[in-house]
Motif scaffolding. Structure first.
Motif, PDB file in Angstrom:
ATOM      1  N   ALA A   3       0.876  -1.018   0.066  1.00 48.76           N
ATOM      2  CA  ALA A   3      -0.046  -0.073  -0.067  1.00 48.76           C
ATOM      3  C   ALA A   3       0.910   1.223  -0.092  1.00 48.76           C
ATOM      4  O   ALA A   3       0.476   2.213  -0.692  1.00 48.76           O
ATOM      5  CB  ALA A   3      -0.960   0.066   1.204  1.00 48.76           C
ATOM      6  N   ALA A   4       2.003   1.530   0.860  1.00 53.16           N
ATOM      7  CA  ALA A   4       2.767   2.389   0.829  1.00 53.16           C
ATOM      8  C   ALA A   4       3.508   2.653  -0.516  1.00 53.16           C
ATOM      9  O   ALA A   4       3.448   3.850  -1.050  1.00 53.16           O
ATOM     10  CB  ALA A   4       4.067   2.267   1.804  1.00 53.16           C
ATOM     11  N   SER A   5       4.222   1.600  -1.295  1.00 44.01           N
ATOM     12  CA  SER A   5       4.547   1.891  -2.523  1.00 44.01           C
ATOM     13  C   SER A   5       3.537   2.334  -3.641  1.00 44.01           C
ATOM     14  O   SER A   5       3.734   3.167  -4.323  1.00 44.01           O
ATOM     15  CB  SER A   5       5.339   0.504  -3.115  1.00 44.01           C
ATOM     16  OG  SER A   5       6.403  -0.098  -2.175  1.00 44.01           O
ATOM     17  N   ARG A   6       2.250   1.653  -3.383  1.00 43.43           N
ATOM     18  CA  ARG A   6       1.294   1.839  -4.421  1.00 43.43           C
ATOM     19  C   ARG A   6       1.031   3.413  -4.447  1.00 43.43           C
ATOM     20  O   ARG A   6       1.020   4.028  -5.213  1.00 43.43           O
ATOM     21  CB  ARG A   6       0.051   1.084  -4.219  1.00 43.43           C
ATOM     22  CG  ARG A   6      -1.098   1.426  -5.192  1.00 43.43           C
ATOM     23  CD  ARG A   6      -2.457   0.729  -4.886  1.00 43.43           C
ATOM     24  NE  ARG A   6      -2.747   0.811  -3.375  1.00 43.43           N
ATOM     25  CZ  ARG A   6      -3.272   1.758  -2.741  1.00 43.43           C
ATOM     26  NH1 ARG A   6      -3.632   2.970  -3.282  1.00 43.43           N
ATOM     27  NH2 ARG A   6      -3.532   1.715  -1.524  1.00 43.43           N
ATOM     28  N   THR A   7       0.832   3.797  -3.009  1.00 43.43           N
ATOM     29  CA  THR A   7       0.279   5.096  -2.726  1.00 43.43           C
ATOM     30  C   THR A   7       1.327   6.227  -3.275  1.00 43.43           C
ATOM     31  O   THR A   7       0.959   7.317  -3.972  1.00 43.43           O
ATOM     32  CB  THR A   7       0.077   5.472  -1.190  1.00 43.43           C
ATOM     33  OG1 THR A   7      -0.917   4.508  -0.853  1.00 43.43           O
ATOM     34  CG2 THR A   7      -0.445   6.687  -0.962  1.00 43.43           C
ATOM     35  N   LEU A   8       2.709   6.060  -3.040  1.00 39.55           N
ATOM     36  CA  LEU A   8       3.748   6.807  -3.320  1.00 39.55           C
ATOM     37  C   LEU A   8       3.680   6.968  -4.919  1.00 39.55           C
ATOM     38  O   LEU A   8       3.537   8.056  -5.528  1.00 39.55           O
ATOM     39  CB  LEU A   8       4.904   6.449  -2.983  1.00 39.55           C
ATOM     40  CG  LEU A   8       6.139   7.419  -3.279  1.00 39.55           C
ATOM     41  CD1 LEU A   8       6.234   8.519  -2.691  1.00 39.55           C
ATOM     42  CD2 LEU A   8       7.560   6.497  -2.988  1.00 39.55           C
ATOM     43  N   ALA A   9       3.540   5.668  -5.678  1.00 41.00           N
ATOM     44  CA  ALA A   9       3.458   5.588  -7.160  1.00 41.00           C
ATOM     45  C   ALA A   9       2.181   6.427  -7.641  1.00 41.00           C
ATOM     46  O   ALA A   9       2.435   7.293  -8.598  1.00 41.00           O
ATOM     47  CB  ALA A   9       3.677   4.455  -7.664  1.00 41.00           C
ATOM     48  N   GLU A  10       1.078   6.123  -6.864  1.00 41.15           N
ATOM     49  CA  GLU A  10      -0.190   7.058  -7.594  1.00 41.15           C
ATOM     50  C   GLU A  10      -0.095   8.585  -7.618  1.00 41.15           C
ATOM     51  O   GLU A  10      -0.608   9.287  -8.229  1.00 41.15           O
ATOM     52  CB  GLU A  10      -1.224   6.616  -6.892  1.00 41.15           C
ATOM     53  CG  GLU A  10      -1.687   4.987  -7.196  1.00 41.15           C
ATOM     54  CD  GLU A  10      -2.812   4.542  -6.451  1.00 41.15           C
ATOM     55  OE1 GLU A  10      -3.266   3.336  -6.749  1.00 41.15           O
ATOM     56  OE2 GLU A  10      -3.376   5.011  -5.662  1.00 41.15           O
ATOM     57  N   THR A  11       0.421   9.002  -6.216  1.00 43.26           N
ATOM     58  CA  THR A  11       0.666  10.396  -5.925  1.00 43.26           C
ATOM     59  C   THR A  11       1.465  11.117  -6.567  1.00 43.26           C
ATOM     60  O   THR A  11       1.322  12.254  -6.929  1.00 43.26           O
ATOM     61  CB  THR A  11       0.207  10.555  -4.460  1.00 43.26           C
ATOM     62  OG1 THR A  11       1.357   9.910  -3.838  1.00 43.26           O
ATOM     63  CG2 THR A  11      -1.158  10.061  -4.021  1.00 43.26           C
ATOM     64  N   THR A  12       2.787  10.452  -6.694  1.00 45.07           N
ATOM     65  CA  THR A  12       3.823  11.379  -7.060  1.00 45.07           C
ATOM     66  C   THR A  12       4.496  10.635  -8.359  1.00 45.07           C
ATOM     67  O   THR A  12       5.533  11.325  -8.691  1.00 45.07           O
ATOM     68  CB  THR A  12       4.882  11.333  -5.995  1.00 45.07           C
ATOM     69  OG1 THR A  12       5.468   9.921  -5.852  1.00 45.07           O
ATOM     70  CG2 THR A  12       4.342  11.661  -4.796  1.00 45.07           C
ATOM     71  N   ALA A  13       3.998   9.371  -8.878  1.00 45.87           N
ATOM     72  CA  ALA A  13       4.713   8.817 -10.016  1.00 45.87           C
ATOM     73  C   ALA A  13       6.193   8.523  -9.402  1.00 45.87           C
ATOM     74  O   ALA A  13       7.140   8.319 -10.599  1.00 45.87           O
ATOM     75  CB  ALA A  13       4.423   9.679 -11.199  1.00 45.87           C
ATOM     76  N   LEU A  14       6.501   8.178  -8.544  1.00 47.13           N
ATOM     77  CA  LEU A  14       7.859   7.841  -7.967  1.00 47.13           C
ATOM     78  C   LEU A  14       7.881   6.415  -7.218  1.00 47.13           C
ATOM     79  O   LEU A  14       7.020   5.942  -6.771  1.00 47.13           O
ATOM     80  CB  LEU A  14       8.360   8.905  -7.014  1.00 47.13           C
ATOM     81  CG  LEU A  14       8.690  10.200  -7.717  1.00 47.13           C
ATOM     82  CD1 LEU A  14       8.964  11.221  -6.316  1.00 47.13           C
ATOM     83  CD2 LEU A  14       9.463  10.501  -8.504  1.00 47.13           C
ATOM     84  N   ALA A  15       8.993   5.905  -7.485  1.00 45.17           N
ATOM     85  CA  ALA A  15       9.258   4.364  -6.806  1.00 45.17           C
ATOM     86  C   ALA A  15      10.465   4.554  -5.997  1.00 45.17           C
ATOM     87  O   ALA A  15      11.585   4.908  -6.370  1.00 45.17           O
ATOM     88  CB  ALA A  15       9.482   3.348  -7.868  1.00 45.17           C
ATOM     89  N   PRO A  16      10.022   4.062  -4.692  1.00 46.18           N
ATOM     90  CA  PRO A  16      11.272   4.276  -3.701  1.00 46.18           C
ATOM     91  C   PRO A  16      12.499   3.340  -3.858  1.00 46.18           C
ATOM     92  O   PRO A  16      12.280   2.149  -4.356  1.00 46.18           O
ATOM     93  CB  PRO A  16      10.662   3.804  -2.508  1.00 46.18           C
ATOM     94  CG  PRO A  16       9.366   2.939  -2.972  1.00 46.18           C
ATOM     95  CD  PRO A  16       9.013   3.409  -4.304  1.00 46.18           C
ATOM     96  N   SER A  17      13.574   3.794  -3.625  1.00 41.56           N
ATOM     97  CA  SER A  17      14.770   2.793  -3.721  1.00 41.56           C
ATOM     98  C   SER A  17      14.786   2.256  -2.015  1.00 41.56           C
ATOM     99  O   SER A  17      15.643   1.046  -2.029  1.00 41.56           O
ATOM    100  CB  SER A  17      15.902   3.633  -3.688  1.00 41.56           C
ATOM    101  OG  SER A  17      16.290   4.785  -3.039  1.00 41.56           O
ATOM    102  N   TYR A  18      14.385   2.994  -1.054  1.00 47.59           N
ATOM    103  CA  TYR A  18      14.361   2.359   0.226  1.00 47.59           C
ATOM    104  C   TYR A  18      12.799   2.656   0.864  1.00 47.59           C
ATOM    105  O   TYR A  18      12.425   3.899   0.617  1.00 47.59           O
ATOM    106  CB  TYR A  18      15.374   3.070   1.210  1.00 47.59           C
ATOM    107  CG  TYR A  18      15.506   2.530   2.681  1.00 47.59           C
ATOM    108  CD1 TYR A  18      16.226   1.350   2.940  1.00 47.59           C
ATOM    109  CD2 TYR A  18      14.637   3.218   3.287  1.00 47.59           C
ATOM    110  CE1 TYR A  18      16.135   1.181   4.383  1.00 47.59           C
ATOM    111  CE2 TYR A  18      14.858   3.269   4.741  1.00 47.59           C
ATOM    112  CZ  TYR A  18      15.552   1.918   5.255  1.00 47.59           C
ATOM    113  OH  TYR A  18      15.646   1.654   6.579  1.00 47.59           O
ATOM    114  N   LEU A  19      12.156   1.936   1.418  1.00 48.20           N
ATOM    115  CA  LEU A  19      10.971   1.801   2.031  1.00 48.20           C
ATOM    116  C   LEU A  19      11.009   1.294   3.667  1.00 48.20           C
ATOM    117  O   LEU A  19      11.423   0.002   3.712  1.00 48.20           O
ATOM    118  CB  LEU A  19       9.699   1.417   1.363  1.00 48.20           C
ATOM    119  CG  LEU A  19       8.464   1.619   1.634  1.00 48.20           C
ATOM    120  CD1 LEU A  19       8.028   2.998   1.283  1.00 48.20           C
ATOM    121  CD2 LEU A  19       7.425   0.769   0.868  1.00 48.20           C
TER     122      LEU A  19
END
Length: 190
Positions: A32-48
């Protein structure tokens, strides 16, 4: 730097907020954290990493709790990720030490995340989440300086890191105005 989103609905319409969203019943928290970041900012984390749970009675009108994650983004990938054609228009980057007033309790959350990052950088390899796979010692020192908000002595920094087994020198060098700088990589992950 932090990506903030401008709220498009009440409460706090028009205010800046941390990226966030609702948990789908069929997904785990990390997803959910990865999806939310991608949906709101179009970014993928290198560390979560899960940061903290915020649940003050008055934090939101609907008595929502927030299971907050922090995500680190590699400096070499952020510009490319932000240049994507369908990147959200209501996202802007702000200096972590100079944030505008934020919706809900997001100012407190941002302060806590920055405090935690500044503490964690001293005893972990979390800085790797902000760097490309290979980097110079100067680039690594600049990450530490940005996170800590203060200048570090280059000689002491080099001596400290070269005496540890956290960094592995590569056979590659980066050339520029000065003499070539050796590239390093972390021995393991953040």
């Amino acid at each position: 730097m932090l990506p903030l989103v401008r709220r498009t609905r009440e409460p706090h319409l028009g205010m800046w907020a941390l990226p966030g969203g609702w948990l789908d019943p069929a997904e785990d928290l990390d997803a959910a954290a990865s999806r939310t970041l991608a949906e709101t900012t179009a970014l993928a984390p290198s560390y979560l990493e899960q940061l903290y749970t915020f649940g003050a009675v008055d934090r939101a009108p609907s008595r929502a709790i927030a299971i907050v994650y922090w995500a680190l983004l590699r400096s070499d990938l952020v510009d490319a990720q932000r240049a994507v054609e369908d990147a959200p228009e209501n996202v802007e980057w702000f200096d972590a030490d100079d944030l505008p007033e934020l919706a809900f309790d997001h100012g407190r959350i941002a302060e806590y995340a920055l405090w935690r990052l500044r503490n964690k950088v001293g005893y972990s390899t979390i800085a790797a989440g902000l760097l490309p796979d290979e980097f110079t010692l100067t680039e690594l020192r600049e990450v530490y300086e940005a996170v800590l908000g203060r200048r570090l002595d280059p000689s002491n920094f080099r001596r400290l890191l070269e005496g540890s087994d956290e960094l592995v020198p590569t056979e590659s060098f980066r050339t520029g105005k000065h003499r070539p700088a050796r590239l390093y990589r972390y021995n393991g992950s953040a």
